[in-house]
Design an enzyme around this catalytic site. Structure first.
Site, mmCIF file in Angstrom:
data_model
loop_
_atom_site.group_PDB
_atom_site.id
_atom_site.type_symbol
_atom_site.label_atom_id
_atom_site.label_comp_id
_atom_site.label_asym_id
_atom_site.label_seq_id
_atom_site.Cartn_x
_atom_site.Cartn_y
_atom_site.Cartn_z
ATOM 1 C CD GLU A 79 51.577 -9.514 -45.651
ATOM 2 O OE1 GLU A 79 52.077 -10.678 -45.720
ATOM 3 O OE2 GLU A 79 51.898 -9.225 -46.678
ATOM 4 C CE LYS A 258 54.967 -13.162 -46.765
ATOM 5 N NZ LYS A 258 54.814 -12.074 -46.974
#
Ligand code: MEV
Length: 421
Positions: A79, A258
């Protein structure tokens, strides 16, 4: 390419399996996505049925000040914003003196579950006998300062199983192998003394006695330059409210946590730790009160923002894939060759930096402007731009808020024309 029957596939040699996998990789991607001979040899010993390597970017997040020492943190993640955000959060926190951390001993628990017995059999389990049986298996661990710390026995009413818990200090290993071996070692004795049958012998990933903690304090005047149009006081208040929100609404807690695990899992992967175990224990811990809640805690205290993160972190610095993987070895060297508790402390600081950076963005400018910049650079890459080109074109796409491939291609042509005079 036809998918062969499983029995045929299993009979292929390792190199045939590798070739089968590579037939799925586009020719232009082969040099990036296929394993060199050396990489393949390593993959082949790390996992069964290896066919190659999975290329995940590795980046370095700088700016960490942890217990008075500067760190550069290796993070492996796909990411785009994770590494930049971790470094940004750490950089701001360093203005207030950085992180203070601690970690509990590396205690791992394994369990032997016995069926077809009776609650009264609990009385016949002799813990001294268990200790004797375990002594040879744990001898090397004891020489390194670890070993058996506790034995618990209990009855599980619903399943009518006897549970025997072995708590073992596994020193610098994650410990799965040694605690599972210990559990299987005492299985025959437990079966005979309880006159039952073992259902299974396995560790628990809960790791509730292996917690690490990081905290920081940031005076308002140090926070103020990063609040983008908000006052430091209001930003801090909104960060605290965001944490309360995660505590109240499990839908928000999932994402809040998360974000924390973005950094922790990336560090775990870079050091070849068991990312799934680390994720499992974190999320289980966040639900310990019967409902998913924030793993972190923020409050306003004495003229500043106080942040804290505590969670179980069963990190290893030896054993498993760690010893064999040169990338993991390099990552640990960069971190100053920490022991497992020190690695857990660093991981807690990374998780807190990540969470702070995410909350700071969310309660001020929002995260999407930053994320779209990375998205735009990826579109530029798809259009054929490489290196600096991709960043320049990405920045232009983001400025124009036009994320189409066609526009990226147009900009790339123009850029190259200009370069070639
Ligand atoms: C994105 O990977 C992580 C965030 O969603 C975390 C959060 O919302 O706190 C930004």
């Amino acid at each position: 390419m036809n998918i062969p029957a499983s029995s045929t596939f299993r009979k292929l040699t390792p190199l045939e399996k590798k070739a089968f996998w590579e037939s799925f990789i586009d020719k232009t991607g082969l040099s990036v996505a296929s394993a060199s001979q050396e990489q393949f040899n390593l993959a082949d010993i790390l996992v069964e049925q290896a066919v190659g390597i999975c290329v995940v970017p590795l980046g370095l997040a700088s700016g960490f000040l942890i217990d008075g020492k500067a760190y550069i943190i290796p993070l492996a993640v796909e990411e785009p914003s994770v590494i930049a955000a971790a470094g940004y959060g750490a950089h701001i926190i360093a203005q207030g003196g950085g992180f203070t951390t601690r970690a509990e001993a590396s205690i791992a628990e394994s369990y032997i579950y016995i069926e077809q017995s009776d609650i009264s059999a609990l009385e016949h389990i002799d813990t001294a006998k268990l200790r004797n049986l375990l002594a040879p298996v744990l001898a090397r661990l004891e020489n390194r300062g670890g070993g058996l710390r506790d034995i618990k026995t209990y009855w599980l009413h619903e399943t009518k199983l006897i549970a025997v818990e072995l708590a073992i200090d596994v020193c610098d290993a994650m410990g799965a192998n040694i605690v599972n071996t210990a559990a299987e070692t005492v299985k025959p004795y437990l079966e005979s003394v309880t006159k039952g049958k073992a259902l299974m012998c396995i560790l628990s990933n809960a790791s509730t006695n292996r917690k690490a903690q990081a905290e920081f304090f940031l005076p308002f005047e140090k926070l103020a330059p990063f609040c983008k149009g908000f006052s430091a006081e209001d930003t801090a208040r909104r960060i605290v409210l965001a944490t309360q929100l995660a505590n109240e609404d499990p839908n928000r807690a999932v994402t809040h946590n998360k974000g924390i695990m973005n950094g922790i899992a990336a560090l775990a992967l870079a050091t070849m730790n068991d990312t799934r175990a680390i994720e499992a224990q974190a999320h289980a811990w966040s639900a310990r009160n019967g409902k998913l809640e924030s793993l972190s805690d923020f409050s306003v205290q004495a003229g500043g923002l106080y942040g804290k993160l505590e969670l179980p972190l069963a990190c290893g610095t030896v054993g498993g894939s760690i010893d064999l993987h040169p990338g993991a070895q390099a990552a640990l060297k960069l971190l100053g060759n920490p022991d497992s508790r020190q690695l857990a402390r660093i991981a807690a600081a990374v998780g807190l930096a990540q969470n702070f950076a995410a909350l700071l963005a969310l309660v001020t400018t929002g995260i999407q402007s930053g994320h779209m910049k990375y998205h735009a650079a990826r579109i530029a890459y798809k259009a054929g731009a490489r290196g600096e080109e991709a960043r320049t074109i990405g920045a232009q796409l983001a400025l124009e808020k036009n994320y189409s491939l066609e526009r990226a291609q147009e900009l790339l042509c123009k850029l190259r024309e200009n370069l070639n005079g």
